[in-house]
Design an enzyme around this catalytic site. Structure first.
Site: not given
Ligand code: GLA
Length: 362
Positions: A107, A141, A153
């Protein structure tokens, strides 16, 4: 005037993968990698953006923010989403620095968005409720950058809590901290591979989930019970059936996992992590041989409770929950197994959960 500095952490998700955009449960923890931003006001209504990680510098009017297919889209998207939500901004110079590994599924983009949101909101004198702030960053995003992510995230980067994971209900954003005792470690293994254009494969999975929910007359797969699913799953196309089976199973697993962690049943929690990985591998098809290898090698180490891929998948990282005493053996054997299979070593980070985004007071 000296700048104000804000920082926002990356995250790892313990369990509850690809459930957030289905209104399900997730269980992430914020980890000690941060994006920091120093911010100063400027007179004109523009943003001046630079970063220690990238050579380019951007000057963009707040009235003309449009995506440029560059890292600046994240902060520009946040500015756009804040203004769209009625929070008028003022101009600022924002200088970023980050140690969140980029493109590893930890993230880095949410950390960039959340640090920007805090900086811009503070600069303009807005006190925005934290849940709202997470939604605004997600909107940046999803709608400005074009990655149709869920809320996990951004939410954890804001609401992370030291020594705790967070059980978040993504349907109503209720959450509660779940303690991770001092003697446990979250060890992240970075495969350092990225196999697919994550954005498009991710968005395809999302669409399959929507198709499945619609078939059952619901908006979110969260509202389809395992019994309802099994009574009519044969009527779905094989691919949609597999995607829905993962999501519905994973939402149930995450609820059970939270109780196991709460009561200190780490073995049970670990079994659910392995089951989550299998489901992501077989039904959701977002793992890859590098991630499978890392999980397999982790499973052989004494004192490791569970291991699974974490984040969107298609490469990126695994998360392993273990006793602190298991860390040395893990650090010996997992990279060796990975190297003998793929000829290179993974990145390894030994973590504990940290607090969410905040101002850094010097
Ligand atoms: C990414 C996305 C999240 C989530 C994950 C999978 O990190 O940003 O929102 O969907 O994938 O769990």
């Amino acid at each position: 005037m000296s700048p104000r500095v804000f920082r926002a952490p990356g995250r790892v998700n313990l369990i509850g993968e690809h459930t957030d955009y289905n209104g399900g449960f997730v269980m992430p923890a914020a980890i000690g990698f941060y994006t920091s931003v120093a911010v100063r006001p400027i007179e004109e209504r523009k943003l001046v953006l630079s970063s220690a990680q990238f050579p380019d510098r951007f000057e963009v009017s707040l009235d003309e923010a449009a995506p440029r297919k560059s890292w600046c889209d994240y902060p520009l998207g946040v500015a756009w989403a804040l203004e769209k939500s009625g929070y008028r901004l003022r101009g600022g110079e924002l200088t970023f620095a980050s140690d969140v590994p980029i493109g590893a599924g930890l993230s880095s983009s949410a950390a960039l968005e959340v640090s920007t949101a805090l900086a811009l909101a503070t600069l303009a004198g807005h006190d925005i409720p934290t849940r709202r702030l997470a939604e605004i960053c997600q909107q940046a995003e999803s709608e400005f950058v074009g990655m149709k992510c869920g809320i996990m995230d951004q939410f954890i980067s804001i609401h992370g809590r030291e020594n705790h994971a967070i059980l978040l209900d993504c349907r109503n954003l209720d959450y509660r901290p779940v303690p991770i005792p001092d003697r446990l470690r979250l060890v992240i293994s970075n495969s350092k591979v990225k196999h697919e254009l994550t954005g498009s494969a991710y968005n395809h999975r999302r669409r399959d989930c929507e198709t499945a929910a619609e078939f059952f007359g619901k908006t979110l797969l969260r509202d389809v019970t395992p019994a309802q699913f099994s009574s009519r799953e044969n009527e779905l196309t094989p691919q949609v059936r597999m995607r829905a089976r993962h999501v519905i199973g994973e939402i149930a697993r995450t609820g059970i996992a939270a109780s196991a962690l709460q009561t200190g049943d780490y073995r049970k929690f670990g079994e659910l992590m392995y089951a989550s990985h299998e489901s992501l591998r077989v039904d959701y098809e977002v793992s890859c041989e590098e991630l499978d290898k890392l999980v397999d090698a982790a499973q052989k180490v004494e004192g490791v409770y569970g291991s699974r891929m974490t984040g969107a998948g298609f490469g990126g990282c695994t998360i392993s929950l273990m006793e602190e005493t298991a860390v040395p053996a893990f650090l010996d054997s997992v990279p060796a197994a990975y190297e003998s299979a793929f000829g290179r070593r993974p990145g390894l980070y030994v973590c504990r959960p940290v607090d969410g985004a905040h101002e850094v007071i010097s």
